[in-house]
Design a protein around this motif. Structure first.
Motif, mmCIF file in Angstrom:
data_model
loop_
_atom_site.group_PDB
_atom_site.id
_atom_site.type_symbol
_atom_site.label_atom_id
_atom_site.label_comp_id
_atom_site.label_asym_id
_atom_site.label_seq_id
_atom_site.Cartn_x
_atom_site.Cartn_y
_atom_site.Cartn_z
ATOM 1 N N LYS A 133 -1.324 -11.001 2.098
ATOM 2 C CA LYS A 133 -0.675 -10.313 0.987
ATOM 3 C C LYS A 133 -1.708 -9.451 0.265
ATOM 4 C CE LYS A 133 1.503 -13.057 -1.868
ATOM 5 N NZ LYS A 133 1.923 -13.894 -3.005
ATOM 6 N N GLU A 134 -1.304 -8.218 -0.091
ATOM 7 C CA GLU A 134 -2.205 -7.368 -0.860
ATOM 8 C C GLU A 134 -2.190 -7.820 -2.320
ATOM 9 O OE1 GLU A 134 -3.205 -2.732 -0.959
ATOM 10 O OE2 GLU A 134 -1.271 -3.186 -1.870
ATOM 11 N N LYS A 135 -3.376 -7.965 -2.888
ATOM 12 C CA LYS A 135 -3.514 -8.410 -4.274
ATOM 13 C C LYS A 135 -4.269 -7.338 -5.058
ATOM 14 C CE LYS A 135 -2.937 -12.446 -5.260
ATOM 15 N NZ LYS A 135 -1.887 -13.191 -5.881
ATOM 16 N N MET A 136 -4.060 -7.347 -6.367
ATOM 17 C CA MET A 136 -4.759 -6.433 -7.256
ATOM 18 C C MET A 136 -5.604 -7.257 -8.217
ATOM 19 S SD MET A 136 -3.283 -3.525 -9.882
ATOM 20 C CE MET A 136 -2.275 -4.660 -10.796
ATOM 21 N N TYR A 153 -8.213 -3.460 -5.062
ATOM 22 C CA TYR A 153 -7.190 -4.079 -4.220
ATOM 23 C C TYR A 153 -7.877 -4.777 -3.054
ATOM 24 C CZ TYR A 153 -3.918 -1.178 -6.782
ATOM 25 O OH TYR A 153 -3.173 -0.603 -7.768
ATOM 26 N N TYR A 154 -7.327 -5.907 -2.667
ATOM 27 C CA TYR A 154 -7.865 -6.646 -1.533
ATOM 28 C C TYR A 154 -6.728 -7.417 -0.864
ATOM 29 C CZ TYR A 154 -7.651 -10.702 -4.636
ATOM 30 O OH TYR A 154 -7.217 -11.701 -5.473
ATOM 31 N N ASP A 155 -6.968 -7.844 0.367
ATOM 32 C CA ASP A 155 -5.991 -8.656 1.092
ATOM 33 C C ASP A 155 -6.350 -10.126 0.937
ATOM 34 O OD1 ASP A 155 -4.481 -6.527 2.039
ATOM 35 O OD2 ASP A 155 -5.744 -6.266 3.803
ATOM 36 N N GLU A 156 -5.341 -10.931 0.607
ATOM 37 C CA GLU A 156 -5.524 -12.367 0.476
ATOM 38 C C GLU A 156 -4.782 -13.045 1.626
ATOM 39 O OE1 GLU A 156 -5.357 -14.897 -3.374
ATOM 40 O OE2 GLU A 156 -3.334 -14.842 -2.542
ATOM 41 N N PRO A 161 -9.588 -14.535 0.078
ATOM 42 C CA PRO A 161 -9.586 -13.115 0.429
ATOM 43 C C PRO A 161 -9.987 -12.918 1.885
ATOM 44 C CG PRO A 161 -10.673 -13.440 -1.673
ATOM 45 C CD PRO A 161 -10.421 -14.805 -1.095
#
Length: 193
Positions: free
Chosen positions: A94-97, A135-138, A162
């Motif tokens: 999931k993309e997270k901010m 933004y990063y992917d978790e 992450p």
């Protein structure tokens, strides 16, 4: 000096945020001491939208990590249908901010061109921060242990972290071994590490 200190704090904060968050749950009525063998769930037993189905290289590495951790716990991998446990592993991304507000080093004390600080400064106060958005992917890895006789979930381990890209496959395998070992650390429930 202040810029160096800020950079150091930011790196320490980001390193702290990248640790693995693990949660486990289990059926207290299941006798885990009786389980001595396991098998992997067949393709028909897996969720069709699982991320691991589309990335078989990562799936194989994660399966190798689980096999290694289960062997260390004394469980034997088998292909027999009468295994004591069935492992169902699934994952998601999931993309997270992430938002960071950093206080500015009192800019109202330093004169700007054509401006001299005086009694009234409209830019001082709550607007005295800089906001950084990243933004990063978790990734989430779920390891379920199912009792095949009852077709019931008896143990679940979930790890959230992450996602990191690896250029070297051996380093990725080492990271997967560590992640899976942390998730399976509380299996069997009540066992001393």
């Amino acid at each position: 000096m202040k810029r160096y200190l800020f950079s150091l704090l930011l790196v320490a904060f980001l390193a702290g945020c990248s640790s693995l968050d693990v949660k486990t749950d289990f059926d207290p009525h299941y006798d885990f001491s009786a389980a001595s063998s396991y098998r992997w769930a067949s393709e028909s037993e897996l969720h069709p939208n699982d991320v691991l189905k589309s990335n078989t290289l990562v799936k194989k590495r994660l399966m190798a990590s689980v096999d290694k951790a289960m062997a260390a716990k004394g469980l034997v991998k088998t292909a027999d249908a009468d295994a004591d446990l069935v492992i169902v592993m699934h994952a998601g991304v999931k993309e997270k901010m992430q938002v960071h507000e950093v206080p500015n080093p009192q800019p109202h004390l330093y004169p700007r061109r054509g401006y001299y600080p005086g009694w009234y400064d409209p830019w001082w106060g709550i607007h005295d921060t800089t906001t950084h958005v990243s933004y990063y992917d978790e990734g989430t890895l779920v390891i379920d242990l199912v009792a095949p006789a009852k077709k019931e979930l008896v143990w679940r381990g979930v790890g959230v972290k992450p996602v990191k890209s690896y250029k070297d496959q051996s380093k990725q395998q080492e990271a997967f071994d560590k992640i899976v070992a942390e998730i399976l650390a509380d299996y069997p429930p009540g066992a001393q590490p």
